[in-house]
Design a protein around this motif. Structure first.
Motif, mmCIF file in Angstrom:
data_model
loop_
_atom_site.group_PDB
_atom_site.id
_atom_site.type_symbol
_atom_site.label_atom_id
_atom_site.label_comp_id
_atom_site.label_asym_id
_atom_site.label_seq_id
_atom_site.Cartn_x
_atom_site.Cartn_y
_atom_site.Cartn_z
ATOM 1 N N ALA A 157 0.826 -1.204 0.000
ATOM 2 C CA ALA A 157 0.000 0.000 0.000
ATOM 3 C C ALA A 157 0.862 1.257 0.000
ATOM 4 C CB ALA A 157 -0.930 -0.004 1.208
ATOM 5 N N VAL A 158 1.928 1.246 0.770
ATOM 6 C CA VAL A 158 2.830 2.399 0.811
ATOM 7 C C VAL A 158 3.465 2.620 -0.564
ATOM 8 C CG1 VAL A 158 5.022 3.233 1.746
ATOM 9 C CG2 VAL A 158 3.281 2.311 3.274
ATOM 10 N N LEU A 159 3.903 1.554 -1.197
ATOM 11 C CA LEU A 159 4.509 1.680 -2.527
ATOM 12 C C LEU A 159 3.490 2.181 -3.552
ATOM 13 C CD1 LEU A 159 6.754 -1.509 -2.638
ATOM 14 C CD2 LEU A 159 7.471 0.857 -2.344
ATOM 15 N N ALA A 160 2.243 1.711 -3.445
ATOM 16 C CA ALA A 160 1.206 2.168 -4.370
ATOM 17 C C ALA A 160 0.921 3.654 -4.179
ATOM 18 C CB ALA A 160 -0.064 1.346 -4.163
ATOM 19 N N VAL A 161 0.872 4.116 -2.938
ATOM 20 C CA VAL A 161 0.625 5.529 -2.666
ATOM 21 C C VAL A 161 1.763 6.387 -3.216
ATOM 22 C CG1 VAL A 161 0.467 7.247 -0.808
ATOM 23 C CG2 VAL A 161 -0.897 5.165 -0.699
ATOM 24 N N VAL A 162 2.982 5.943 -3.028
ATOM 25 C CA VAL A 162 4.128 6.690 -3.558
ATOM 26 C C VAL A 162 4.054 6.743 -5.084
ATOM 27 C CG1 VAL A 162 6.642 6.633 -3.828
ATOM 28 C CG2 VAL A 162 5.620 6.251 -1.587
ATOM 29 N N HIS A 163 3.722 5.621 -5.702
ATOM 30 C CA HIS A 163 3.631 5.569 -7.162
ATOM 31 C C HIS A 163 2.550 6.521 -7.673
ATOM 32 C CE1 HIS A 163 3.855 3.861 -11.165
ATOM 33 N NE2 HIS A 163 2.547 3.687 -11.155
ATOM 34 N N VAL A 164 1.390 6.494 -7.070
ATOM 35 C CA VAL A 164 0.296 7.364 -7.498
ATOM 36 C C VAL A 164 0.658 8.834 -7.279
ATOM 37 C CG1 VAL A 164 -2.093 8.038 -6.951
ATOM 38 C CG2 VAL A 164 -1.496 5.625 -7.214
ATOM 39 N N THR A 165 1.328 9.132 -6.178
ATOM 40 C CA THR A 165 1.724 10.509 -5.894
ATOM 41 C C THR A 165 2.709 11.026 -6.943
ATOM 42 O OG1 THR A 165 1.407 10.099 -3.541
ATOM 43 C CG2 THR A 165 2.703 12.031 -4.141
ATOM 44 N N VAL A 166 3.663 10.216 -7.316
ATOM 45 C CA VAL A 166 4.642 10.621 -8.332
ATOM 46 C C VAL A 166 3.950 10.823 -9.672
ATOM 47 C CG1 VAL A 166 6.646 9.806 -9.654
ATOM 48 C CG2 VAL A 166 6.619 9.599 -7.170
ATOM 49 N N LYS A 167 3.052 9.907 -10.038
ATOM 50 C CA LYS A 167 2.324 10.049 -11.309
ATOM 51 C C LYS A 167 1.483 11.321 -11.301
ATOM 52 C CE LYS A 167 3.355 6.366 -13.696
ATOM 53 N NZ LYS A 167 3.902 6.389 -15.037
ATOM 54 N N ALA A 168 0.813 11.603 -10.194
ATOM 55 C CA ALA A 168 -0.017 12.813 -10.106
ATOM 56 C C ALA A 168 0.841 14.068 -10.203
ATOM 57 C CB ALA A 168 -0.809 12.804 -8.801
ATOM 58 N N ALA A 169 1.990 14.069 -9.553
ATOM 59 C CA ALA A 169 2.887 15.226 -9.622
ATOM 60 C C ALA A 169 3.376 15.451 -11.051
ATOM 61 C CB ALA A 169 4.060 15.036 -8.675
ATOM 62 N N LYS A 170 3.698 14.370 -11.750
ATOM 63 C CA LYS A 170 4.130 14.498 -13.149
ATOM 64 C C LYS A 170 3.001 15.035 -14.027
ATOM 65 C CE LYS A 170 7.762 11.023 -13.228
ATOM 66 N NZ LYS A 170 8.236 9.756 -13.818
ATOM 67 N N LEU A 171 1.777 14.580 -13.747
ATOM 68 C CA LEU A 171 0.627 15.053 -14.513
ATOM 69 C C LEU A 171 0.385 16.544 -14.274
ATOM 70 C CD1 LEU A 171 -1.707 14.149 -16.365
ATOM 71 C CD2 LEU A 171 -3.046 13.737 -14.291
ATOM 72 N N VAL A 172 0.468 16.975 -13.050
ATOM 73 C CA VAL A 172 0.290 18.406 -12.726
ATOM 74 C C VAL A 172 1.387 19.227 -13.382
ATOM 75 C CG1 VAL A 172 0.355 20.086 -10.833
ATOM 76 C CG2 VAL A 172 -0.998 18.004 -10.603
ATOM 77 N N MET A 173 2.612 18.740 -13.323
ATOM 78 C CA MET A 173 3.717 19.470 -13.954
ATOM 79 C C MET A 173 3.516 19.560 -15.467
ATOM 80 S SD MET A 173 5.562 20.548 -11.531
ATOM 81 C CE MET A 173 7.029 21.088 -12.356
ATOM 82 N N ALA A 174 3.001 18.516 -16.091
ATOM 83 C CA ALA A 174 2.735 18.556 -17.527
ATOM 84 C C ALA A 174 1.635 19.557 -17.847
ATOM 85 C CB ALA A 174 2.356 17.165 -18.022
#
Length: 78
Positions: free
Chosen positions: A56-73
């Motif tokens: 669960a911790v790894l999934a949350v980190v993965h989703v957070t990184v993807k969301a940050a990349k999406l916002v930056m794009a």
């Protein structure tokens, strides 16, 4: 010549592996170790909970990184 050398090397590794595998049952047959006191003290429920928590911790980190990349794009394109 190289093929023969590789074959000899592979045959030696295979023979060593076979010897190691054949030696294990002979050693294990001579002695019996009772590990029930160790295995009885470990609960599989605790282990499953820990593994799921790490996942669960790894999934949350993965989703957070993807969301940050999406916002930056989105910000870059605006």
């Amino acid at each position: 010549m190289q093929v023969l050398s590789k074959f000899k090397k592979g045959a030696a590794v295979a023979a060593a592996g076979l010897a190691a595998v054949a030696a294990v049952p002979a050693h294990a047959a001579g002695s019996s170790v009772d590990l029930s006191s160790i295995t009885g003290a470990v609960s599989s429920g605790d282990i499953v909970t820990g593994v799921l928590a790490i996942g669960a911790v790894l999934a949350v980190v993965h989703v957070t990184v993807k969301a940050a990349k999406l916002v930056m794009a989105f910000l870059k394109s605006a």
